[in-house]
Design a protein around this motif. Structure first.
Motif, PDB file in Angstrom:
ATOM      1  N   VAL A  37       0.445   3.934   3.557  1.00 16.01           N
ATOM      2  CA  VAL A  37       1.792   3.614   4.032  1.00 16.01           C
ATOM      3  C   VAL A  37       2.506   2.724   3.009  1.00 16.01           C
ATOM      4  N   LEU A  38       1.769   1.851   2.351  1.00 16.17           N
ATOM      5  CA  LEU A  38       2.350   1.038   1.281  1.00 16.17           C
ATOM      6  C   LEU A  38       2.850   1.931   0.144  1.00 16.17           C
ATOM      7  N   ALA A  39       2.074   2.955  -0.196  1.00 19.43           N
ATOM      8  CA  ALA A  39       2.514   3.912  -1.215  1.00 19.43           C
ATOM      9  C   ALA A  39       3.783   4.623  -0.764  1.00 19.43           C
ATOM     10  N   LEU A  40       3.891   4.904   0.539  1.00 21.34           N
ATOM     11  CA  LEU A  40       5.099   5.527   1.070  1.00 21.34           C
ATOM     12  C   LEU A  40       6.308   4.603   0.901  1.00 21.34           C
ATOM     13  N   ALA A  41       6.109   3.314   1.149  1.00 16.37           N
ATOM     14  CA  ALA A  41       7.199   2.352   0.965  1.00 16.37           C
ATOM     15  C   ALA A  41       7.668   2.341  -0.492  1.00 16.37           C
ATOM     16  N   PHE A  42       6.737   2.336  -1.425  1.00 17.08           N
ATOM     17  CA  PHE A  42       7.118   2.369  -2.838  1.00 17.08           C
ATOM     18  C   PHE A  42       7.780   3.703  -3.193  1.00 17.08           C
ATOM     19  N   ALA A  43       7.378   4.775  -2.515  1.00 21.11           N
ATOM     20  CA  ALA A  43       8.001   6.083  -2.758  1.00 21.11           C
ATOM     21  C   ALA A  43       9.466   6.068  -2.317  1.00 21.11           C
ATOM     22  N   LEU A  77      11.499  -1.027   3.781  1.00 19.02           N
ATOM     23  CA  LEU A  77      11.124  -2.268   4.465  1.00 19.02           C
ATOM     24  C   LEU A  77      10.373  -1.974   5.761  1.00 19.02           C
ATOM     25  N   GLY A  78      10.759  -0.923   6.459  1.00 14.41           N
ATOM     26  CA  GLY A  78      10.020  -0.522   7.654  1.00 14.41           C
ATOM     27  C   GLY A  78       8.591  -0.111   7.332  1.00 14.41           C
ATOM     28  N   ALA A  79       8.425   0.620   6.250  1.00 16.73           N
ATOM     29  CA  ALA A  79       7.076   1.019   5.843  1.00 16.73           C
ATOM     30  C   ALA A  79       6.259  -0.194   5.397  1.00 16.73           C
ATOM     31  N   LEU A  80       6.898  -1.144   4.718  1.00 14.51           N
ATOM     32  CA  LEU A  80       6.184  -2.368   4.337  1.00 14.51           C
ATOM     33  C   LEU A  80       5.756  -3.149   5.573  1.00 14.51           C
ATOM     34  N   TYR A  81       6.630  -3.214   6.574  1.00 10.69           N
ATOM     35  CA  TYR A  81       6.269  -3.885   7.823  1.00 10.69           C
ATOM     36  C   TYR A  81       5.088  -3.178   8.476  1.00 10.69           C
ATOM     37  N   TRP A  82       5.162  -1.850   8.509  1.00 11.62           N
ATOM     38  CA  TRP A  82       4.117  -1.047   9.147  1.00 11.62           C
ATOM     39  C   TRP A  82       2.768  -1.267   8.456  1.00 11.62           C
TER      40      TRP A  82
END
Length: 88
Positions: A37-43, A77-82
């Motif tokens: 999910v962190l990789a998704l946030a960076f994506a 930011l939502g993905a980072l929170y997740w």
């Protein structure tokens, strides 16, 4: 001004691409869903950089990118929170 803008967009895109690669390698090593999910946030940040890079050649007014850019920021930011702040 345009040269500095191009340099800033290139730095954003390059940094985001590097972080996506690092996060995906970390996920490959750990297998943790949170790292994926962190990789998704960076994506999402990478997508914003690519959007702005394409807009350098197409869009005359940068205000047209305000809402798509903010939407990608909110998604990131939502993905980072997740991935980081949400309890397991």
């Amino acid at each position: 001004m345009d040269a500095w803008l191009s340099l800033g967009v290139a730095a954003l895109t390059t940094t985001a691409a590097f972080l996506v690669i690092v996060a995906l390698r970390a996920w490959q090593h750990s297998g943790s869903r949170k790292v994926l999910v962190l990789a998704l946030a960076f994506a999402f940040f990478l997508a914003k950089g690519l959007l702005f890079s394409a807009a350098l050649f197409v869009v005359a007014d940068w205000r047209d990118l305000l809402l798509p850019g903010l939407a990608l920021d909110v998604a990131a930011l939502g993905a980072l929170y997740w991935s980081a702040l949400r309890p397991s």
